[in-house]
Design a protein around this motif. Sequence first.
Motif, PDB file in Angstrom:
ATOM      1  N   SER A  47       0.570  -1.112   0.134  1.00 46.85           N
ATOM      2  CA  SER A  47       0.208   0.058  -0.445  1.00 46.85           C
ATOM      3  C   SER A  47       1.165   1.493   0.212  1.00 46.85           C
ATOM      4  CB  SER A  47      -0.359  -0.254   1.313  1.00 46.85           C
ATOM      5  OG  SER A  47      -2.238  -1.290   1.543  1.00 46.85           O
ATOM      6  N   GLY A  48       0.059   1.780  -0.873  1.00 41.75           N
ATOM      7  CA  GLY A  48       1.153   3.568  -0.597  1.00 41.75           C
ATOM      8  C   GLY A  48       1.899   3.424  -1.772  1.00 41.75           C
ATOM      9  N   SER A  49       2.269   2.483  -2.703  1.00 46.71           N
ATOM     10  CA  SER A  49       3.793   2.075  -3.937  1.00 46.71           C
ATOM     11  C   SER A  49       3.174   3.222  -5.321  1.00 46.71           C
ATOM     12  CB  SER A  49       3.665   0.298  -3.735  1.00 46.71           C
ATOM     13  OG  SER A  49       2.721   0.437  -4.435  1.00 46.71           O
ATOM     14  N   GLY A  50       2.383   3.842  -5.303  1.00 46.10           N
ATOM     15  CA  GLY A  50       1.712   4.426  -5.903  1.00 46.10           C
ATOM     16  C   GLY A  50       1.445   3.312  -7.554  1.00 46.10           C
ATOM     17  N   LYS A  51       0.680   2.395  -7.380  1.00 46.16           N
ATOM     18  CA  LYS A  51      -0.608   1.885  -8.074  1.00 46.16           C
ATOM     19  C   LYS A  51      -1.276   2.506  -8.740  1.00 46.16           C
ATOM     20  CE  LYS A  51      -0.817  -1.495  -5.472  1.00 46.16           C
ATOM     21  NZ  LYS A  51       0.001  -1.167  -4.058  1.00 46.16           N
ATOM     22  N   THR A  52      -1.996   2.434  -7.764  1.00 48.17           N
ATOM     23  CA  THR A  52      -3.035   3.348  -7.529  1.00 48.17           C
ATOM     24  C   THR A  52      -3.161   4.263  -8.646  1.00 48.17           C
ATOM     25  OG1 THR A  52      -4.918   2.679  -5.961  1.00 48.17           O
ATOM     26  CG2 THR A  52      -5.965   4.687  -7.046  1.00 48.17           C
ATOM     27  N   THR A  53      -2.476   6.009  -8.518  1.00 47.86           N
ATOM     28  CA  THR A  53      -1.955   6.890  -8.242  1.00 47.86           C
ATOM     29  C   THR A  53      -1.082   6.797 -10.072  1.00 47.86           C
ATOM     30  OG1 THR A  53      -1.491   7.746  -7.008  1.00 47.86           O
ATOM     31  CG2 THR A  53      -0.384   8.556  -8.942  1.00 47.86           C
ATOM     32  N   LEU A  54      -0.829   5.540 -10.594  1.00 48.18           N
ATOM     33  CA  LEU A  54      -0.644   5.029 -11.923  1.00 48.18           C
ATOM     34  C   LEU A  54      -1.661   4.410 -12.835  1.00 48.18           C
ATOM     35  CD1 LEU A  54       2.080   4.553 -13.920  1.00 48.18           C
ATOM     36  CD2 LEU A  54       1.031   2.199 -12.994  1.00 48.18           C
ATOM     37  N   LEU A  55      -2.288   4.012 -11.963  1.00 48.48           N
ATOM     38  CA  LEU A  55      -4.078   3.699 -12.982  1.00 48.48           C
ATOM     39  C   LEU A  55      -4.596   5.074 -12.902  1.00 48.48           C
ATOM     40  CD1 LEU A  55      -3.943   0.596 -13.149  1.00 48.48           C
ATOM     41  CD2 LEU A  55      -6.003   0.737 -11.883  1.00 48.48           C
ATOM     42  N   ARG A  56      -4.285   5.637 -12.292  1.00 48.15           N
ATOM     43  CA  ARG A  56      -5.129   7.170 -12.615  1.00 48.15           C
ATOM     44  C   ARG A  56      -5.106   8.321 -13.603  1.00 48.15           C
ATOM     45  NH1 ARG A  56      -9.697   8.900  -9.123  1.00 48.15           N
ATOM     46  NH2 ARG A  56      -9.141  10.899  -9.360  1.00 48.15           N
ATOM     47  N   CYS A  57      -3.555   7.996 -13.533  1.00 50.62           N
ATOM     48  CA  CYS A  57      -3.530   8.577 -14.722  1.00 50.62           C
ATOM     49  C   CYS A  57      -3.552   8.164 -16.455  1.00 50.62           C
ATOM     50  CB  CYS A  57      -1.258   8.902 -14.477  1.00 50.62           C
ATOM     51  SG  CYS A  57      -0.863   9.799 -13.096  1.00 50.62           S
ATOM     52  N   LEU A  58      -3.035   7.035 -16.032  1.00 48.40           N
ATOM     53  CA  LEU A  58      -3.257   6.237 -17.352  1.00 48.40           C
ATOM     54  C   LEU A  58      -4.949   6.530 -17.789  1.00 48.40           C
ATOM     55  CD1 LEU A  58      -1.529   2.629 -16.661  1.00 48.40           C
ATOM     56  CD2 LEU A  58      -1.354   4.744 -18.654  1.00 48.40           C
ATOM     57  N   ALA A  59      -5.919   6.367 -16.568  1.00 50.81           N
ATOM     58  CA  ALA A  59      -7.337   6.722 -17.157  1.00 50.81           C
ATOM     59  C   ALA A  59      -7.631   7.856 -17.179  1.00 50.81           C
ATOM     60  CB  ALA A  59      -8.131   6.282 -15.316  1.00 50.81           C
ATOM     61  N   LEU A  60      -6.666   8.800 -17.354  1.00 49.91           N
ATOM     62  CA  LEU A  60      -6.861  10.473 -17.459  1.00 49.91           C
ATOM     63  C   LEU A  60      -7.030  10.969 -16.555  1.00 49.91           C
ATOM     64  CD1 LEU A  60      -7.755   9.891 -21.037  1.00 49.91           C
ATOM     65  CD2 LEU A  60      -5.423  10.635 -20.328  1.00 49.91           C
ATOM     66  N   LEU A  61      -7.150  10.929 -14.748  1.00 48.32           N
ATOM     67  CA  LEU A  61      -8.215  11.194 -13.932  1.00 48.32           C
ATOM     68  C   LEU A  61      -7.334  11.844 -13.220  1.00 48.32           C
ATOM     69  CD1 LEU A  61     -10.536   8.139 -12.630  1.00 48.32           C
ATOM     70  CD2 LEU A  61     -11.087   9.757 -13.883  1.00 48.32           C
ATOM     71  N   GLU A  62      -5.729  11.444 -13.198  1.00 48.36           N
ATOM     72  CA  GLU A  62      -4.844  12.660 -12.930  1.00 48.36           C
ATOM     73  C   GLU A  62      -3.920  13.174 -13.949  1.00 48.36           C
ATOM     74  OE1 GLU A  62      -5.006  13.496 -10.260  1.00 48.36           O
ATOM     75  OE2 GLU A  62      -6.592  12.096  -9.038  1.00 48.36           O
ATOM     76  N   ALA A  63      -3.181  14.316 -14.201  1.00 47.68           N
ATOM     77  CA  ALA A  63      -1.996  14.664 -15.068  1.00 47.68           C
ATOM     78  C   ALA A  63      -0.990  14.296 -14.434  1.00 47.68           C
ATOM     79  CB  ALA A  63      -2.537  16.014 -15.601  1.00 47.68           C
ATOM     80  N   PRO A  64      -0.030  14.092 -15.454  1.00 45.57           N
ATOM     81  CA  PRO A  64       1.234  13.440 -14.441  1.00 45.57           C
ATOM     82  C   PRO A  64       2.394  14.823 -14.446  1.00 45.57           C
ATOM     83  CG  PRO A  64       1.319  13.121 -17.156  1.00 45.57           C
ATOM     84  CD  PRO A  64      -0.130  13.370 -16.705  1.00 45.57           C
ATOM     85  N   SER A  65       3.346  14.769 -13.252  1.00 44.56           N
ATOM     86  CA  SER A  65       3.762  15.799 -13.435  1.00 44.56           C
ATOM     87  C   SER A  65       4.861  16.397 -13.633  1.00 44.56           C
ATOM     88  CB  SER A  65       4.223  15.983 -12.513  1.00 44.56           C
ATOM     89  OG  SER A  65       3.559  16.278 -10.815  1.00 44.56           O
ATOM     90  N   GLU A  66       5.314  15.047 -14.336  1.00 44.07           N
ATOM     91  CA  GLU A  66       6.168  15.098 -15.617  1.00 44.07           C
ATOM     92  C   GLU A  66       6.394  13.129 -16.250  1.00 44.07           C
ATOM     93  OE1 GLU A  66      10.236  15.083 -13.951  1.00 44.07           O
ATOM     94  OE2 GLU A  66       9.175  16.572 -12.277  1.00 44.07           O
ATOM     95  N   GLY A  67       6.733  13.707 -17.883  1.00 43.62           N
ATOM     96  CA  GLY A  67       6.591  12.284 -18.654  1.00 43.62           C
ATOM     97  C   GLY A  67       5.276  12.756 -18.694  1.00 43.62           C
ATOM     98  N   ARG A  68       4.700  11.758 -19.978  1.00 45.51           N
ATOM     99  CA  ARG A  68       3.362  11.612 -20.956  1.00 45.51           C
ATOM    100  C   ARG A  68       2.516  10.297 -20.813  1.00 45.51           C
ATOM    101  NH1 ARG A  68       5.703  12.580 -26.858  1.00 45.51           N
ATOM    102  NH2 ARG A  68       6.569   9.920 -27.402  1.00 45.51           N
ATOM    103  N   ILE A  69       1.679   9.738 -20.498  1.00 41.82           N
ATOM    104  CA  ILE A  69       0.730   9.133 -21.344  1.00 41.82           C
ATOM    105  C   ILE A  69       0.944   9.017 -22.597  1.00 41.82           C
ATOM    106  CG2 ILE A  69      -1.372   7.783 -20.645  1.00 41.82           C
ATOM    107  CD1 ILE A  69       0.516   8.360 -18.296  1.00 41.82           C
ATOM    108  N   VAL A  70       0.754   7.942 -23.619  1.00 46.46           N
ATOM    109  CA  VAL A  70       0.326   8.167 -24.917  1.00 46.46           C
ATOM    110  C   VAL A  70      -0.372   6.751 -25.233  1.00 46.46           C
ATOM    111  CG1 VAL A  70       1.572   7.196 -27.158  1.00 46.46           C
ATOM    112  CG2 VAL A  70       2.774   8.967 -25.464  1.00 46.46           C
ATOM    113  N   MET A  71      -1.419   6.854 -26.248  1.00 48.86           N
ATOM    114  CA  MET A  71      -2.206   5.561 -26.937  1.00 48.86           C
ATOM    115  C   MET A  71      -2.091   5.818 -28.005  1.00 48.86           C
ATOM    116  SD  MET A  71      -6.299   5.195 -25.608  1.00 48.86           S
ATOM    117  CE  MET A  71      -7.051   3.515 -25.764  1.00 48.86           C
ATOM    118  N   GLN A  72      -1.725   4.752 -28.793  1.00 53.51           N
ATOM    119  CA  GLN A  72      -2.230   3.974 -29.668  1.00 53.51           C
ATOM    120  C   GLN A  72      -1.041   5.135 -30.604  1.00 53.51           C
ATOM    121  OE1 GLN A  72      -5.776   2.372 -30.430  1.00 53.51           O
ATOM    122  NE2 GLN A  72      -4.924   0.635 -31.050  1.00 53.51           N
ATOM    123  N   GLY A  73       0.302   5.756 -30.294  1.00 57.12           N
ATOM    124  CA  GLY A  73       1.046   6.299 -31.246  1.00 57.12           C
ATOM    125  C   GLY A  73       0.196   7.860 -30.598  1.00 57.12           C
TER     126      GLY A  73
END
Length: 258
Positions: A47-73
């Motif tokens: 718990s607290g390792s960032g798993k849910t936050t990663l999922l929420r970034c991929l689901a577009l529920l949170e914006a990354p502070s750095e980096g990016r999410i890419v879907m099919q290019g």
Amino acid sequence: MAAAPTIVTEPIIVAEEVTKRFGTHQVLTRVTLPVMERDVVCVVGPSGSGKTTLLRCLALLEAPSEGRIVMQGTIIATPELDRRTKAAQRAVRSDIGMVFQHFNLWPHMSVLENLIEAPLRVKRLPRDQAIAAAEALLAKVDLSDKRDAYPARLSGGQQQRVAIARALAMSPKVLLFDEATSALDPELRREVLMVMRQLAKEGMTMLVVTHEMGFARHVGTRTVFMDRGEIVEHAPGARFFDAPQTERARRFLQQFED
């Protein structure tokens, strides 16, 4: 003889060097994780390792502070959204389904109404078509008899199966699960895991944050172990459990031993 052409497969969705901060608290640190078509990627860790936050970034529920999410290019999330990225998000939102830990069903709507709401409003499906698709999905999760029931009258396992059907109603390209069984007792967990196993068998692309080690070992195509906001290990499902490469992963797995 000419060499066979190289086939390059593109991830359905990928986190690229994603860091996430909430104020001064850094939850993710430079996480890169691709999810390929038909993958069942299981993300495990304390718990607290960032798993849910990663999922929420991929689901577009949170914006990354750095980096990016890419879907099919196509870039669909960055720290600061420009007009093009916002348009890309609108185009792909229905392609990313998410099943939450606590179901998140609309309590004032029947099971059927929960399933048809988004297809009617977002996809503009004709009502009879949306209903037919919803009824097929309810049969798939063995809940046809609950079509007109309200969430409060369902068990937790039934509610979660409705939530899965609701996510599937949008015909997503990838389905994200955030601890979908953790709020359920063992018998109800089995109901939900059976549905998830069937989806994996049918080739659904899935990213699953879970504490269900049996599911990760036997169903997952890959297992990702996270700790303190970073990916510590990344291996084919069974290999992670049979031969973890780090002491931190070994200690984590010991708590699941008989």
